[in-house]
Write a protein that holds these residues in place. Structure first.
Motif, PDB file in Angstrom:
ATOM      1  N   VAL A   9       1.147  -0.947  -0.242  1.00 45.05           N
ATOM      2  CA  VAL A   9      -0.455  -0.187   0.245  1.00 45.05           C
ATOM      3  C   VAL A   9       0.854   1.072  -0.189  1.00 45.05           C
ATOM      4  N   LYS A  10       0.495   2.264  -0.429  1.00 45.23           N
ATOM      5  CA  LYS A  10       1.211   3.519  -1.124  1.00 45.23           C
ATOM      6  C   LYS A  10       0.786   4.819  -1.357  1.00 45.23           C
ATOM      7  N   GLU A  11       1.052   5.979  -0.537  1.00 45.48           N
ATOM      8  CA  GLU A  11       0.725   6.830  -0.858  1.00 45.48           C
ATOM      9  C   GLU A  11       1.198   7.442  -1.876  1.00 45.48           C
ATOM     10  N   CYS A  12       0.265   8.335  -2.844  1.00 45.34           N
ATOM     11  CA  CYS A  12       0.482   9.068  -3.618  1.00 45.34           C
ATOM     12  C   CYS A  12      -0.557  10.851  -3.881  1.00 45.34           C
ATOM     13  N   THR A  13      -0.059  11.536  -3.769  1.00 50.08           N
ATOM     14  CA  THR A  13      -0.485  12.698  -2.956  1.00 50.08           C
ATOM     15  C   THR A  13       0.549  13.689  -3.987  1.00 50.08           C
ATOM     16  N   GLY A  14       0.021  14.680  -3.890  1.00 46.28           N
ATOM     17  CA  GLY A  14       0.921  16.022  -4.387  1.00 46.28           C
ATOM     18  C   GLY A  14       2.704  16.068  -3.645  1.00 46.28           C
ATOM     19  N   ASP A  15       2.675  15.496  -2.125  1.00 49.82           N
ATOM     20  CA  ASP A  15       3.841  15.771  -1.528  1.00 49.82           C
ATOM     21  C   ASP A  15       4.373  14.420  -2.090  1.00 49.82           C
ATOM     22  N   ILE A  16       4.002  13.660  -2.452  1.00 44.30           N
ATOM     23  CA  ILE A  16       5.019  11.973  -2.266  1.00 44.30           C
ATOM     24  C   ILE A  16       4.867  11.218  -3.731  1.00 44.30           C
ATOM     25  N   GLN A  17       5.464  11.453  -4.048  1.00 45.12           N
ATOM     26  CA  GLN A  17       5.715  10.754  -5.654  1.00 45.12           C
ATOM     27  C   GLN A  17       6.249   9.458  -5.701  1.00 45.12           C
TER      28      GLN A  17
END
Length: 192
Positions: free
Chosen positions: A72-80
């Motif tokens: 599971v990975k986060e992909c937001t404006g801060d984390i690519q």
């Protein structure tokens, strides 16, 4: 026990996150044999309205799904995510704007093509200033299903909303079997 689209409208604290988890486990069960994940060529996308919620959801689901070997990975404006990370991740937690960018541009088409479950948290924000982005994501997903003839299940989670039947229809939910509405009279813990 079905793969149909769902809309669950319930007050805060009623267990909508657990509905998401059950939907994820249902999807994973189709790809497991003897308790081992055999097919990793799929994506589950959880769209959270804010980066802070995305980080919280990532932590919660990482902990719960790690024993099953799910990344599971986060992909937001801060984390690519790099292309390699994107390809080896089974569950992506993102914001509407970030998923819009990923699915709109041509470079990450493979990630979008592998989506089998799209969870839209706080879908009542369709009636918000950011609603157009969520609407675009749903329309793009429904179009992808139509063109590719692949199955992508949409699960909408929402606080109570007045036009829940309209939202359910927009999400492609069967109003008789896929719509679950609990109004303000339902409380997980009654107020005294």
């Amino acid at each position: 026990n079905s793969n149909e689209n769902l809309l669950v409208c319930a007050p805060t604290g009623a267990g909508k996150t657990n509905i998401a988890m059950i939907s994820i486990l249902h999807e994973l069960r189709k790809r497991m044999r003897d308790g081992v994940l055999e097919d990793t060529e799929f994506k589950i996308v959880y769209v959270a309205p804010m980066k802070a919620l995305a980080a919280e959801v990532t932590a919660t689901f990482s902990k719960r799904l790690q024993p099953l070997g799910i990344c599971v990975k986060e992909c937001t404006g801060d984390i690519q995510l790099s292309k390699r990370e994107l390809s080896t991740t089974q569950m992506i937690v993102t914001t509407p704007e970030k998923w819009d960018v990923i699915t709109r541009k041509g470079g990450d088409v493979s990630a979008a093509a592998e989506v089998r479950l799209l969870i839209l948290d706080e879908v009542h924000l369709l009636n918000d200033e950011r609603g157009a982005v969520i609407e675009t994501l749903v329309a793009r997903t429904l179009r992808q299903v139509e063109v590719s003839q692949s199955m992508i299940r949409i699960v909408g989670l929402s606080a109570t909303l007045p036009s829940y039947k309209d939202v359910a229809s927009f999400l492609g939910v069967n109003l008789k079997t896929g719509l679950f509405y609990f109004d303000h009279n339902y409380r997980p813990v009654p107020l005294d």
